[in-house]
Design a protein around this motif. Structure first.
Motif, mmCIF file in Angstrom:
data_model
loop_
_atom_site.group_PDB
_atom_site.id
_atom_site.type_symbol
_atom_site.label_atom_id
_atom_site.label_comp_id
_atom_site.label_asym_id
_atom_site.label_seq_id
_atom_site.Cartn_x
_atom_site.Cartn_y
_atom_site.Cartn_z
ATOM 1 N N GLY A 1 38.092 50.469 17.920
ATOM 2 C CA GLY A 1 38.207 51.436 16.842
ATOM 3 C C GLY A 1 37.082 52.456 16.840
ATOM 4 N N GLY A 2 36.327 52.528 17.949
ATOM 5 C CA GLY A 2 35.198 53.459 18.012
ATOM 6 C C GLY A 2 33.889 52.845 17.566
ATOM 7 N N TRP A 3 33.946 51.595 17.141
ATOM 8 C CA TRP A 3 32.745 50.887 16.697
ATOM 9 C C TRP A 3 32.410 49.773 17.687
ATOM 10 C CZ3 TRP A 3 30.403 53.189 12.712
ATOM 11 C CH2 TRP A 3 31.188 54.013 11.896
ATOM 12 N N PRO A 4 31.114 49.432 17.802
ATOM 13 C CA PRO A 4 29.968 50.034 17.115
ATOM 14 C C PRO A 4 29.627 51.416 17.656
ATOM 15 C CG PRO A 4 29.208 48.372 18.653
ATOM 16 C CD PRO A 4 30.711 48.295 18.654
ATOM 17 N N LEU A 5 28.973 52.194 16.796
ATOM 18 C CA LEU A 5 28.528 53.543 17.129
ATOM 19 C C LEU A 5 27.048 53.483 17.504
ATOM 20 C CD1 LEU A 5 29.538 56.531 17.054
ATOM 21 C CD2 LEU A 5 28.574 56.664 14.752
ATOM 22 N N THR A 6 26.680 54.185 18.575
ATOM 23 C CA THR A 6 25.310 54.131 19.072
ATOM 24 C C THR A 6 24.707 55.531 19.133
ATOM 25 O OG1 THR A 6 25.813 52.183 20.409
ATOM 26 C CG2 THR A 6 23.863 53.425 21.031
ATOM 27 N N ASN B 1 25.408 50.636 15.340
ATOM 28 C CA ASN B 1 25.960 50.530 13.992
ATOM 29 C C ASN B 1 27.414 50.091 14.000
ATOM 30 O OD1 ASN B 1 23.786 52.222 12.232
ATOM 31 N ND2 ASN B 1 24.049 53.112 14.269
ATOM 32 N N HIS B 2 27.703 48.983 13.339
ATOM 33 C CA HIS B 2 29.084 48.600 13.090
ATOM 34 C C HIS B 2 29.585 49.365 11.865
ATOM 35 C CE1 HIS B 2 29.684 45.336 16.007
ATOM 36 N NE2 HIS B 2 28.383 45.135 15.875
ATOM 37 N N ALA B 3 30.883 49.391 11.671
ATOM 38 C CA ALA B 3 31.487 50.149 10.571
ATOM 39 C C ALA B 3 30.968 49.656 9.223
ATOM 40 C CB ALA B 3 33.004 50.014 10.613
ATOM 41 N N GLY B 4 30.728 50.609 8.327
ATOM 42 C CA GLY B 4 30.292 50.265 6.979
ATOM 43 C C GLY B 4 28.806 50.352 6.764
ATOM 44 N N ASP C 1 38.090 50.586 9.953
ATOM 45 C CA ASP C 1 37.804 49.531 10.926
ATOM 46 C C ASP C 1 38.646 48.288 10.651
ATOM 47 O OD1 ASP C 1 35.960 48.106 12.960
ATOM 48 O OD2 ASP C 1 35.670 46.914 11.145
ATOM 49 N N GLN C 2 38.714 47.881 9.396
ATOM 50 C CA GLN C 2 39.424 46.657 9.063
ATOM 51 C C GLN C 2 40.948 46.850 9.125
ATOM 52 O OE1 GLN C 2 38.008 43.445 8.499
ATOM 53 N NE2 GLN C 2 36.442 44.628 9.587
#
Length: 401
Positions: free
Chosen positions: A199-204, A221-224, A128-129
């Motif tokens: 980047g595909g985030w956040p994921l739900t 959900n954000h990455a990490g 993500d970063q």
């Protein structure tokens, strides 16, 4: 920590003289030696004229403190890292504002000339970063990563290579390794074009009917975030056990992660006031998004979102119920220090008669610590792997005359 840039007295946060874990390791030292010696395929690195230096993933501010004279920007997901960095900079005599402190939720610097990456535990957070940082590097950017050998895998190197450009590693020193990456504008452009929005985030995802009081909730959900693509088994068991008939109580979801526990309470009791607290900026952003995805607009003023050192920001005796799934890792180290601090903070924040509920692996033996702190502990639910414990803050009894 002794480096080519000076010697520094560094502490983790919160500082605890009994803590045997250091605020730096061999990976930090290896990177700093490299920057001073200028070894590697690109030759010497002239930090004095390098331009904008960005440090991502600095654990406790060791890198930012050592490089303070070059006015770097630190990007971190941890409020505890940020606090440790501020304390370590002050102890080193660095003027306020010498290091620019950003979170993983902030926009990166517009142009990055040196990018230093302390490889994080979460591969998703690294991806993500790197995707967020890639548009801000250029063909001349010096990119160096660092980590302990056990933290750097083929998948780690593949991310650098896929998002930034050709990547290789150094020889290991004291079980640490460096990553050298040469940015390629074509690779960066292709990676950015191929990546989904954000980047595909956040994921739900939606919690299934076996999730107890969380069944049917939307988790964001954000990455990490731990178990970002599914509900972890400990939280699932917890949601089957927590009290949700809170009668308008002030409730804390401590170490909230994506916030499904606190949100389950808010949905079950619209009059409840729920505080979501975590040291991770990614986690609190996730909890806010989860809450807003599930709670109708008219009740959103009943939630508070805190990034920082647990419950230290709340007044003593201001909470009725604390719900917690405590971690037993600090980065790569296994430790119960964070959990024990959470328990002590909970006791301070609770009103007399208030309750702390936790879920934990049975073998951790947290009931012993709760009895020492609260004078009581009972098993609210159990199964072979996990146990839910309940402790009540007792009324203070007047001392005999």
């Amino acid at each position: 920590m002794t480096t080519p840039f000076g010697s520094y007295e560094l502490t983790r946060f919160p500082a605890d003289p009994r803590d045997r874990l250091r605020a730096w390791d061999a990976a930090d030292e290896y990177l700093l030696r490299h920057l001073d010696a200028g070894t590697g395929e690109r030759g010497p690195v002239d930090l004095a004229g390098a331009g904008q230096i960005t440090v991502f993933g600095d654990r406790w501010g060791a890198l930012a403190t050592a490089l303070a004279a070059h006015r770097p920007t630190q990007i971190t997901d941890s409020a505890l890292t940020r606090a440790a960095t501020e304390a370590n900079l002050a102890r080193a005599g660095a003027a306020e504002g010498t290091v620019t402190l950003l979170t993983t939720q902030d926009a990166p610097p517009q142009r990055i000339d040196v990018l230093l990456v302390r490889v994080p535990k979460s591969l998703a957070l690294l991806e993500d970063q790197l995707l967020r940082l890639a548009p801000h590097v250029h063909a001349g950017t010096v990119v160096v990563g660092t980590g302990m050998v056990k933290e750097i895998h083929t998948s780690t190197l593949n991310l650098f290579e896929r998002i930034l450009g050709p990547t290789r590693t150094s020889l290991a020193e004291k079980k640490a390794r460096l990553i050298f990456c040469t940015p390629d504008p074509a690779v960066i452009a292709a990676a950015s074009a191929a990546a989904p929005a954000g980047g595909g985030w956040p994921l739900t995802y939606t919690l299934d009917r076996d999730a107890g009081s969380g069944a049917g909730l939307t988790a964001v959900n954000h990455a990490g975030i731990f178990c970002a693509d599914r509900l972890d088994v400990g939280t699932r068991f917890f949601l089957q056990s927590i009290p949700t008939n809170t009668d308008g109580a002030r409730v804390v979801d401590l170490g909230c992660g994506n916030g499904v526990v606190g949100t389950a309470v808010a949905v079950a009791d619209p009059d409840a006031e729920v505080v979501f607290a975590d040291e991770s900026y990614q986690a609190v952003a996730s909890a806010r998004a989860t809450y807003e995805a599930n709670v109708r607009h008219g009740r959103r003023d009943r939630a508070e979102f805190l990034v920082g050192d647990g419950l230290s920001m709340l007044p003593a005796g201001s909470v009725d119920l604390v719900l917690c799934n405590p971690p037993f890792h600090s980065h790569q180290a296994t430790t119960d220090a964070t959990a024990l601090r959470m328990f002590a903070q909970s006791r301070r924040a609770l009103r007399p008669g208030g309750e702390l509920w936790i879920v934990a692996n049975r073998h951790l033996g947290y009931h012993t610590h709760l009895r020492r702190l609260f004078g009581n502990s009972e098993v609210a639910a159990s199964e072979p792997r996990f146990v839910v414990l309940r402790a009540v803050k007792q009324e203070k009894r007047p001392r005999p005359m």
